[in-house]
Design an enzyme around this catalytic site. Structure first.
Site, PDB file in Angstrom:
ATOM      1  CB  CYS A  31      -1.909   0.160   8.656  1.00 46.59           C
ATOM      2  SG  CYS A  31      -0.992   1.453   9.038  1.00 46.59           S
ATOM      3  CD  GLU A  75       5.245   0.586  10.399  1.00 47.74           C
ATOM      4  OE1 GLU A  75       6.185   1.558  10.595  1.00 47.74           O
ATOM      5  OE2 GLU A  75       5.348   0.214   8.904  1.00 47.74           O
ATOM      6  CG  ASN A 122      -0.412  -0.202   2.507  1.00 48.42           C
ATOM      7  OD1 ASN A 122       0.605  -0.765   2.700  1.00 48.42           O
ATOM      8  ND2 ASN A 122      -1.120   0.426   3.613  1.00 48.42           N
TER       9      ASN A 122
HETATM   10  P1  NAP Z   1       1.283  -8.989   3.678  1.00 49.58           P
HETATM   11  O1  NAP Z   1       0.671  -9.760   2.598  1.00 49.58           O
HETATM   12  O2  NAP Z   1       1.314  -9.304   4.925  1.00 49.58           O
HETATM   13  O3  NAP Z   1       2.768  -8.592   2.986  1.00 49.58           O
HETATM   14  C1  NAP Z   1       3.631  -7.851   3.512  1.00 49.58           C
HETATM   15  C2  NAP Z   1       5.251  -8.093   2.996  1.00 49.58           C
HETATM   16  O4  NAP Z   1       5.375  -9.310   3.191  1.00 49.58           O
HETATM   17  C3  NAP Z   1       5.282  -8.465   1.309  1.00 49.58           C
HETATM   18  O5  NAP Z   1       6.242  -7.853   0.847  1.00 49.58           O
HETATM   19  C4  NAP Z   1       5.259  -9.701   1.245  1.00 49.58           C
HETATM   20  O6  NAP Z   1       5.665 -10.052  -0.067  1.00 49.58           O
HETATM   21  C5  NAP Z   1       5.891 -10.280   2.470  1.00 49.58           C
HETATM   22  N1  NAP Z   1       5.729 -11.581   2.573  1.00 49.58           N
HETATM   23  C6  NAP Z   1       4.720 -12.461   2.751  1.00 49.58           C
HETATM   24  N2  NAP Z   1       4.883 -13.543   3.311  1.00 49.58           N
HETATM   25  C7  NAP Z   1       6.083 -13.427   3.771  1.00 49.58           C
HETATM   26  C8  NAP Z   1       7.084 -14.556   4.525  1.00 49.58           C
HETATM   27  N3  NAP Z   1       6.739 -15.584   4.601  1.00 49.58           N
HETATM   28  N4  NAP Z   1       8.294 -14.051   4.739  1.00 49.58           N
HETATM   29  C9  NAP Z   1       8.781 -12.719   4.628  1.00 49.58           C
HETATM   30  N5  NAP Z   1       7.880 -12.007   3.799  1.00 49.58           N
HETATM   31  C10 NAP Z   1       6.661 -12.063   3.525  1.00 49.58           C
HETATM   32  O7  NAP Z   1       0.606  -7.399   3.550  1.00 49.58           O
HETATM   33  P2  NAP Z   1       0.007  -6.562   2.606  1.00 49.58           P
HETATM   34  O8  NAP Z   1      -1.073  -7.137   2.013  1.00 49.58           O
HETATM   35  O9  NAP Z   1       1.185  -6.055   1.480  1.00 49.58           O
HETATM   36  O10 NAP Z   1      -0.241  -5.119   3.440  1.00 49.58           O
HETATM   37  C11 NAP Z   1      -1.514  -4.907   3.713  1.00 49.58           C
HETATM   38  C12 NAP Z   1      -1.325  -5.206   5.123  1.00 49.58           C
HETATM   39  O11 NAP Z   1      -0.162  -4.411   5.872  1.00 49.58           O
HETATM   40  C13 NAP Z   1      -2.711  -4.769   6.186  1.00 49.58           C
HETATM   41  O12 NAP Z   1      -2.834  -5.507   6.970  1.00 49.58           O
HETATM   42  C14 NAP Z   1      -2.004  -3.545   6.710  1.00 49.58           C
HETATM   43  O13 NAP Z   1      -2.899  -3.119   7.728  1.00 49.58           O
HETATM   44  C15 NAP Z   1      -0.862  -3.828   6.948  1.00 49.58           C
HETATM   45  N6  NAP Z   1      -0.012  -2.527   7.112  1.00 49.58           N
HETATM   46  C16 NAP Z   1       0.388  -2.081   8.182  1.00 49.58           C
HETATM   47  C17 NAP Z   1       0.826  -0.735   8.609  1.00 49.58           C
HETATM   48  C18 NAP Z   1       1.406  -0.374  10.054  1.00 49.58           C
HETATM   49  O14 NAP Z   1       2.235   0.732   9.838  1.00 49.58           O
HETATM   50  N7  NAP Z   1       0.920  -0.838  10.960  1.00 49.58           N
HETATM   51  C19 NAP Z   1       1.114  -0.033   7.163  1.00 49.58           C
HETATM   52  C20 NAP Z   1       0.851  -0.462   6.131  1.00 49.58           C
HETATM   53  C21 NAP Z   1       0.282  -1.835   5.967  1.00 49.58           C
HETATM   54  P3  NAP Z   1       4.576 -10.506  -1.404  1.00 49.58           P
HETATM   55  O15 NAP Z   1       4.300  -9.176  -1.652  1.00 49.58           O
HETATM   56  O16 NAP Z   1       5.731 -11.115  -2.080  1.00 49.58           O
HETATM   57  O17 NAP Z   1       3.848 -11.556  -0.762  1.00 49.58           O
HETATM   58  O1  G3P Z   2      -0.858   2.164   6.269  1.00 52.59           O
HETATM   59  C1  G3P Z   2       0.447   2.986   5.931  1.00 52.59           C
HETATM   60  C2  G3P Z   2       0.889   3.786   7.455  1.00 52.59           C
HETATM   61  O2  G3P Z   2       2.253   4.009   6.992  1.00 52.59           O
HETATM   62  C3  G3P Z   2      -0.148   4.711   7.434  1.00 52.59           C
HETATM   63  O3  G3P Z   2       0.230   5.976   7.028  1.00 52.59           O
HETATM   64  O4  G3P Z   2      -0.499   8.335   6.491  1.00 52.59           O
HETATM   65  O5  G3P Z   2      -1.964   6.498   5.789  1.00 52.59           O
HETATM   66  O6  G3P Z   2      -1.724   7.055   8.197  1.00 52.59           O
HETATM   67  P1  G3P Z   2      -1.047   7.122   6.825  1.00 52.59           P
END
Ligand code: NAP
Ligand code: G3P
Length: 484
Positions: A292, A258, A162
């Protein structure tokens, strides 16, 4: 933009300061969520490729850790300038690769420019300290601890789809200024944008090997990299599911995580409802809810809920829906699986008699902004993170019930409380089990030097420029014992 990074839209990886093609490698096609067109192909690296990269990063640790901080900061400033100059071109790539609206793409890049500059300056001002011994019982003033910070070694940075630019840079820049080498594993969907960012850091003058990249599906090579014996720190942003899995398998490696969220906006009886509605709609629907920190549920006191719902409806109706380049608010979700998931949550709530106020319309992966009232606690939408443009409203009878429901979530990223009563604001803020409480504002991360931390399943450790530098370095102390 550089020509070395790709050949006929086939992307290479950054290795030892150069963009290298790996012989006989398989490729992953990255298609656009906007129109299904091919954005490019990236390499599906193997375990052997990963080993080669890690070895190269290790060999660069010495030279970078011995590079003066002022020089590291100079390189980061150069990277920020190059990023600024590439803004328009990179925004086009982001739009097509992750279907983010144009304005949000530009803002993601500008914010990253500021982030890198601030990090460079912050790093220059992170000084050590000396601690005397005579304030500890039994010691005289004959001992002095000289406390410094040293790099951890090689940091594995894993970023989500994202914010492929911002959430890659927010790991790379603090890790670099602290003197670490970095291996970036970008999200597969978003990898092309992130590789361009890596190119910019490289062009700014990093010594070879200080920043390397690894592409491939997380599900294929992820486990291998995170368990690699030569990775000294994991800085991960992504889903709670993957984050917990990494934490379980990685062993004794320090990490920052995160993860997901289910941020609640609590609206009390005395809130300025117009301001609350404006903030909530911006917070819930920007980038189609794929943040997020998006507002993912409203918990409203019953006595004002009807009026609030009217105001929310009025504002949601005005959101523009379309394609990223059309300067709209709502764009297609990242893939059809994500759209199916959100649709499933909506349908389950409606089947259980929640009240649809607006939306629940779909065209491909484009979901129209959806507002649902009378969501109850037996519905998945009350608890699960949709990562899409749907906002549930839960009605409660008083402030304590609102706090209790907010805290029943497995997540604890942020919450908002809307009220004109400062005492109620603090009463609520103190009781909410989240890393950040916003008073009369939407949930959001920035400014990026503020601490950003998730309680419960929302994360591990604290990000934010100074906090991230501290996390990705370690304290080293030299003790002087003075004779006589
Ligand atoms: P995701 O599916 O968990 O993927 C995140 C990253 O992890 C990607 O680079 C993915 O690679 C990699 N990955 C997947 N499986 C892995 C493994 N077994 N070992 C190491 N790396 C692995 O998440 P997303 O769909 O990209 O992002 C959405 C999620 O992120 C939401 O739940 C959101 O809330 C969270 N998020 C949190 C924050 C925060 O600051 N708290 C900020 C942004 C997003 P691939 O793409 O190759 O699968
Ligand atoms: O989900 C991404 C995180 O970095 C939040 O940033 O600016 O969207 O609250 P913001």
């Amino acid at each position: 933009m550089s020509l070395e990074i790709s050949n006929n839209n086939i992307y290479k990886n950054l290795y030892d300061g150069k963009w290298e093609s790996i012989p006989n490698i398989k490729f992953i096609e990255i298609t656009s969520p906007v129109d299904g067109s091919l954005v490019g192909k990236i390499e599906a690296m193997t375990k052997d490729d990963v080993d080669k990269v890690v070895t190269n990063s290790k060999s660069a640790e010495k030279v970078w850790s011995e590079t003066p901080i002022s020089k590291r900061a100079e390189i980061l400033h150069k990277a920020a300038d190059l990023l600024e100059a590439s803004k328009s071109e990179l925004s086009d790539i982001l739009q097509i690769e992750i279907a983010k609206d144009r304005k949000s793409c530009l803002s993601e890049i500008s914010r990253t420019v500021d982030f890198i500059k601030f990090t460079a300056d912050e790093g220059k001002h992170m000084e050590g300290e000396t601690i005397g011994a005579d304030n500890f019982p039994g010691f005289n003033n004959n001992k002095l601890s000289l406390v410094t910070r040293v790099p951890v070694g090689t940091v594995l940075a894993i970023s989500p789809f994202n914010y492929p630019i911002n959430l890659s840079a927010s790991k790379i820049a603090p890790a670099l200024i602290a003197g670490n080498c970095v291996i970036l594993k970008p999200p597969t969907q978003g990898a092309i944008s992130a590789l361009h960012l890596a190119d910019i850091f490289n062009k700014a003058g990093l010594p070879p090997g200080v920043l390397n990249t690894v592409t491939g599906q997380g599900s294929s090579i992820g486990d291998y990299i995170v368990k690699h014996k030569d990775i000294n720190f994991i800085n991960f942003t992504g889903s709670t599911e993957v984050g917990k899995h990494i934490a379980e398998i990685a062993g004794m490696v320090p990490m920052l995580m995160e993860l997901g969220g289910k941020d609640a906006a609590l609206v009390l009886e005395d809130a300025d409802l117009e301001a609350a509605a404006k903030n909530i709609v911006q917070g819930a629907y920007s980038y189609s809810g794929q943040r997020c920190t998006a507002v993912k549920r409203v918990i409203a006191i019953d006595s004002i809920a009807d009026e609030l719902v009217e105001k929310l409806k009025d504002k949601v109706e005005k959101l523009k829906v379309g394609m990223p380049h059309q300067d709209v608010d709502i764009t297609p979700l990242i893939n059809s699986k994500a759209a199916d998931f959100v649709e499933g949550l909506i349908q389950e709530a409606l089947d259980k008699n929640a009240k649809l106020i607006l939306g629940n319309k779909r065209n491909g992966n484009l979901l129209y902004p959806t507002l649902i009232d009378n969501v109850t606690l037996d519905m998945r939408l009350a608890w699960e993170e949709p990562f899409g443009p749907v906002l549930p409203i839960i009605r409660v009878s008083n402030i304590d019930e609102a706090i209790e429901i907010a805290n029943q979530s497995e997540y604890g990223l942020q919450s908002s409380v809307f009220t004109t009563n400062i005492n109620k604001a603090f009463y609520t803020a103190k009781k909410l089990e989240v890393g950040t409480v916003q008073i009369n504002n939407k949930t959001e991360r920035g400014p990026d030097h503020f601490p950003f931390t998730g309680f419960k399943s929302s994360g591990l450790g604290t990000q934010g420029i100074r906090y991230s530098i501290e996390a990705m370095s370690r304290i080293k102390s030299i003790v002087l014992t003075i004779e006589g």
